[in-house]
Design a protein around this motif. Structure first.
Motif, PDB file in Angstrom:
ATOM      1  N   ALA A   1       0.896  -1.309   0.045  1.00 42.33           N
ATOM      2  CA  ALA A   1       0.035  -0.117   0.084  1.00 42.33           C
ATOM      3  C   ALA A   1       0.681   1.296  -0.170  1.00 42.33           C
ATOM      4  O   ALA A   1       1.537   1.516   0.796  1.00 42.33           O
ATOM      5  CB  ALA A   1      -0.935  -0.414   1.055  1.00 42.33           C
ATOM      6  N   LEU A   2       0.476   2.030  -0.978  1.00 40.97           N
ATOM      7  CA  LEU A   2       1.167   3.626  -1.409  1.00 40.97           C
ATOM      8  C   LEU A   2       0.114   4.621  -0.376  1.00 40.97           C
ATOM      9  O   LEU A   2      -0.869   4.605  -1.127  1.00 40.97           O
ATOM     10  CB  LEU A   2       1.713   4.037  -2.159  1.00 40.97           C
ATOM     11  N   ILE A   3       0.615   5.256   0.312  1.00 41.01           N
ATOM     12  CA  ILE A   3      -0.625   5.986   1.462  1.00 41.01           C
ATOM     13  C   ILE A   3      -0.024   7.214   0.945  1.00 41.01           C
ATOM     14  O   ILE A   3       1.017   7.881   0.830  1.00 41.01           O
ATOM     15  CB  ILE A   3      -0.064   5.717   2.405  1.00 41.01           C
ATOM     16  N   VAL A   4      -1.496   8.199   0.306  1.00 38.35           N
ATOM     17  CA  VAL A   4      -0.514   9.995  -0.442  1.00 38.35           C
ATOM     18  C   VAL A   4      -2.105  10.203   0.745  1.00 38.35           C
ATOM     19  O   VAL A   4      -2.835  10.421   1.356  1.00 38.35           O
ATOM     20  CB  VAL A   4      -1.812   9.644  -1.452  1.00 38.35           C
TER      21      VAL A   4
ATOM     22  N   VAL B   1       3.229   9.270   0.597  1.00 40.05           N
ATOM     23  CA  VAL B   1       3.344  10.594  -0.296  1.00 40.05           C
ATOM     24  C   VAL B   1       3.358  11.549   0.121  1.00 40.05           C
ATOM     25  O   VAL B   1       1.518  11.639   0.270  1.00 40.05           O
ATOM     26  CB  VAL B   1       2.792  10.619  -1.668  1.00 40.05           C
ATOM     27  N   VAL B   2       3.491  12.463   0.295  1.00 36.43           N
ATOM     28  CA  VAL B   2       3.281  14.385   1.170  1.00 36.43           C
ATOM     29  C   VAL B   2       3.181  14.676  -0.471  1.00 36.43           C
ATOM     30  O   VAL B   2       3.325  15.143  -1.400  1.00 36.43           O
ATOM     31  CB  VAL B   2       3.758  14.558   1.824  1.00 36.43           C
ATOM     32  N   ASN B   3       1.452  14.513  -0.863  1.00 35.57           N
ATOM     33  CA  ASN B   3       1.284  15.245  -2.418  1.00 35.57           C
ATOM     34  C   ASN B   3       0.725  17.123  -2.060  1.00 35.57           C
ATOM     35  O   ASN B   3       0.159  17.514  -1.376  1.00 35.57           O
ATOM     36  CB  ASN B   3      -0.118  14.999  -2.400  1.00 35.57           C
TER      37      ASN B   3
ATOM     38  N   ASP C   1       7.496   4.679  10.353  1.00 37.95           N
ATOM     39  CA  ASP C   1       7.565   3.095   9.593  1.00 37.95           C
ATOM     40  C   ASP C   1       5.863   3.548   9.747  1.00 37.95           C
ATOM     41  O   ASP C   1       5.308   3.282  10.303  1.00 37.95           O
ATOM     42  CB  ASP C   1       8.600   2.447  10.787  1.00 37.95           C
ATOM     43  N   PRO C   2       5.006   3.693   8.060  1.00 40.48           N
ATOM     44  CA  PRO C   2       5.969   3.996   7.175  1.00 40.48           C
ATOM     45  C   PRO C   2       6.553   4.970   6.693  1.00 40.48           C
ATOM     46  O   PRO C   2       6.215   6.191   8.045  1.00 40.48           O
ATOM     47  CB  PRO C   2       5.026   3.382   5.845  1.00 40.48           C
ATOM     48  N   LYS C   3       7.747   5.475   6.116  1.00 44.40           N
ATOM     49  CA  LYS C   3       8.766   6.393   5.721  1.00 44.40           C
ATOM     50  C   LYS C   3       7.989   7.170   4.546  1.00 44.40           C
ATOM     51  O   LYS C   3       7.366   6.796   4.415  1.00 44.40           O
ATOM     52  CB  LYS C   3      10.028   5.939   5.787  1.00 44.40           C
ATOM     53  N   VAL C   4       8.212   9.044   4.741  1.00 51.90           N
ATOM     54  CA  VAL C   4       8.318   9.304   3.665  1.00 51.90           C
ATOM     55  C   VAL C   4       9.363   9.280   2.395  1.00 51.90           C
ATOM     56  O   VAL C   4      10.314   9.189   2.789  1.00 51.90           O
ATOM     57  CB  VAL C   4       8.475  10.867   4.049  1.00 51.90           C
ATOM     58  N   VAL C   5       8.203   8.692   0.763  1.00 51.93           N
ATOM     59  CA  VAL C   5       8.647   8.106  -0.263  1.00 51.93           C
ATOM     60  C   VAL C   5       8.711   9.333  -1.133  1.00 51.93           C
ATOM     61  O   VAL C   5       9.565   8.838  -2.293  1.00 51.93           O
ATOM     62  CB  VAL C   5       8.633   7.175  -0.367  1.00 51.93           C
ATOM     63  N   GLY C   6       8.012  10.351  -0.866  1.00 47.84           N
ATOM     64  CA  GLY C   6       7.884  11.014  -2.234  1.00 47.84           C
ATOM     65  C   GLY C   6       7.378  12.827  -1.556  1.00 47.84           C
ATOM     66  O   GLY C   6       6.028  12.360  -0.442  1.00 47.84           O
TER      67      GLY C   6
ATOM     68  N   LEU D   1      10.047   9.408  -7.274  1.00 44.89           N
ATOM     69  CA  LEU D   1       8.552   8.620  -6.227  1.00 44.89           C
ATOM     70  C   LEU D   1       8.936   6.671  -6.501  1.00 44.89           C
ATOM     71  O   LEU D   1       9.055   6.293  -6.149  1.00 44.89           O
ATOM     72  CB  LEU D   1       7.503   9.118  -5.988  1.00 44.89           C
ATOM     73  N   ALA D   2       9.491   6.623  -8.253  1.00 43.43           N
ATOM     74  CA  ALA D   2       9.274   5.666  -8.564  1.00 43.43           C
ATOM     75  C   ALA D   2      10.606   4.781  -8.284  1.00 43.43           C
ATOM     76  O   ALA D   2      10.902   3.232  -8.460  1.00 43.43           O
ATOM     77  CB  ALA D   2       9.584   5.597 -10.788  1.00 43.43           C
ATOM     78  N   ARG D   3      11.309   5.505  -8.347  1.00 42.98           N
ATOM     79  CA  ARG D   3      12.756   4.795  -7.780  1.00 42.98           C
ATOM     80  C   ARG D   3      13.294   4.796  -6.408  1.00 42.98           C
ATOM     81  O   ARG D   3      13.690   3.471  -5.976  1.00 42.98           O
ATOM     82  CB  ARG D   3      13.818   5.550  -8.086  1.00 42.98           C
ATOM     83  N   GLU D   4      11.989   5.069  -5.993  1.00 43.80           N
ATOM     84  CA  GLU D   4      12.248   5.035  -4.413  1.00 43.80           C
ATOM     85  C   GLU D   4      11.415   3.639  -3.802  1.00 43.80           C
ATOM     86  O   GLU D   4      11.242   3.305  -3.018  1.00 43.80           O
ATOM     87  CB  GLU D   4      11.500   5.957  -3.271  1.00 43.80           C
TER      88      GLU D   4
END
Length: 424
Positions: free
Chosen positions: A318-321, A356-358, A380-385, A419-422
């Protein structure tokens, strides 16, 4: 004219060499070196070494229109190369072109590394308006970009920079230091975007049309009432940037009824997996744009992203925005509680791929900057974007084009690639 001069700016044990190369050959060299993850100077060094050791001179290279090219070589190599060129009766420019082409021939484009198990990413948050759809599209576009072209990617510690800028009330999305950007090949993956939201925003943003209510749909397949093959509903996102690698399964407004229909389905948490499983062999990554809901459909999405046997942690999940404001924190707690409950009830591993902080804009003041710090502090989970609130995304939506083909050099596009690379 060819000249060489010592330089300590790039390396204390190398000398700068200035010559000429045709533009097409220089571009091929730049892309191939990036694909292999080595510096251009190392590629040229190896090419010259191999060329000098050849028993005979290779076929001539068309050097018409060659212009300035410089690199750094070990001391003495250029002099050895010059002597070899003289002995073979070729110009230094021709010899250099042959050396570069020799390196290209012996270092072909690497094969795309494809996952053994199709990766499944669900982009979620039950709060609407946080930009899940934009992140779904941008992530998919970044993963599908051309592996034989270079694209600007933010590779520095962007979040640290953003926090530092927020403390001084600067906007981290403007005036980016060029050192934060690196040109890298696209991943070249085969990506399926699944519009799982009855509002159909992803479908509309990418230039598609929602499926008709009286036809077939993902909802029908999940409810066990298909009217045909699901792959027949898929469309190709039309853009040269993705060369047929980016596909979309459009939404249908019948998804508003999905939770009701799932209530009568056995093993309903596996309904999305049963529907999409026949498609998985055709894709490297499947990304699901989830609805702003905590109902049965979200259970099915989370279950689909669970870690499968033989799959490494962090490959699917899960990727949370979120946004840098307080209401996102409340929605985040509800979502993670639901996923954690599903983990316990079904005894499965559902990984969090990150936050992801959008739509971030530090000019909104303390609420934005302190909220960003709060997300970063979670760990945890960390910010990846971190994606800024800039005009290019809105313009791309207006003209119904993918962001990364509409504004490929924009800060938002650069951030999507990061983000894609993270999450890769």
């Amino acid at each position: 004219m060819v000249s060489s001069m010592s330089s300590s700016a790039a390396s204390s044990d190398r000398e700068k060499v200035v010559s000429k190369l045709p533009g097409w050959l220089r571009q091929n060299l730049k892309i191939r070196a990036a694909q292999h993850g080595i510096e251009i100077q190392a590629a040229v060094e190896q090419g010259i070494t191999d060329w000098c050791s050849l028993a005979s001179t290779p076929a001539p290279i068309d050097t018409a229109g060659a212009d300035s090219f410089s690199t750094f070589l070990p001391p003495g190599q250029w002099d050895e190369f010059r002597q070899a060129a003289t002995d073979r009766g070729v110009s230094l420019i021709q010899g250099l072109a042959q050396s570069v082409q020799l390196w290209l021939d012996t270092n072909p484009t690497p094969e795309i590394e494809r996952p053994a198990i199709t990766r499944r990413i669900v982009v979620c948050n039950q709060k609407g308006g946080v930009g899940k759809t934009a992140i779904t599209a941008g992530l998919g576009e970044a993963l599908a970009e051309d592996p034989n072209s270079l694209h600007p990617v933010r590779v520095a510690k962007a979040l640290t920079k953003a926090l530092r800028a927020s403390e001084t009330h600067d906007d981290p999305e403007t005036g980016t230091d060029p050192l934060d950007i690196e040109n890298l090949p696209g991943p070249g993956l085969r990506v399926l975007l699944v519009d799982f939201d009855p509002q159909s925003h992803l479908t509309s943003q990418l230039g598609g049309s929602p499926l008709p209510m009286n036809g077939d749909s993902l909802t029908n397949h999940m409810a066990g009432d298909p009217k045909g093959a699901l792959r027949d509903l898929i469309i190709v996102v039309d853009s040269e940037a993705f060369d047929g690698r980016l596909h979309l399964l459009p939404a249908c407004h019948d998804a508003f009824l999905l939770d009701v229909r799932l209530s009568a389905v056995r093993a309903r948490e596996a309904a999305l997996e049963r529907a999409l499983a026949p498609l998985e062999s055709e894709y490297d990554v499947i990304i699901v744009d989830c609805p702003p809901s905590l109902g049965l459909s979200m259970d099915a999405a989370a279950y689909y992203a669970r870690r499968r046997d033989g799959e490494r942690p962090g490959q699917s999940g899960a990727l949370i925005v979120v946004q840098a404001e307080d209401s996102s924190a409340d929605a985040y707690e509800l979502l993670t509680t639901q996923i954690d409950d599903l983990r316990g009830d079904l005894q499965v591993d559902i990984d969090y791929l990150g936050i992801v902080v959008n739509l971030y804009d530090s000019r909104r003041g303390y609420i934005a900057t302190s909220s960003l710090q709060g997300w970063v502090d979670i760990k945890d989970p960390k910010v990846v974007g971190l994606i800024g609130d800039l005009k290019e995304q809105k313009e791309a939506v207006r003209v119904k084009k993918p962001l990364l083909s509409y504004a490929p050099k924009s800060q938002q596009a650069v951030g999507m690639r990061a983000l894609a690379r993270e999450v890769s």
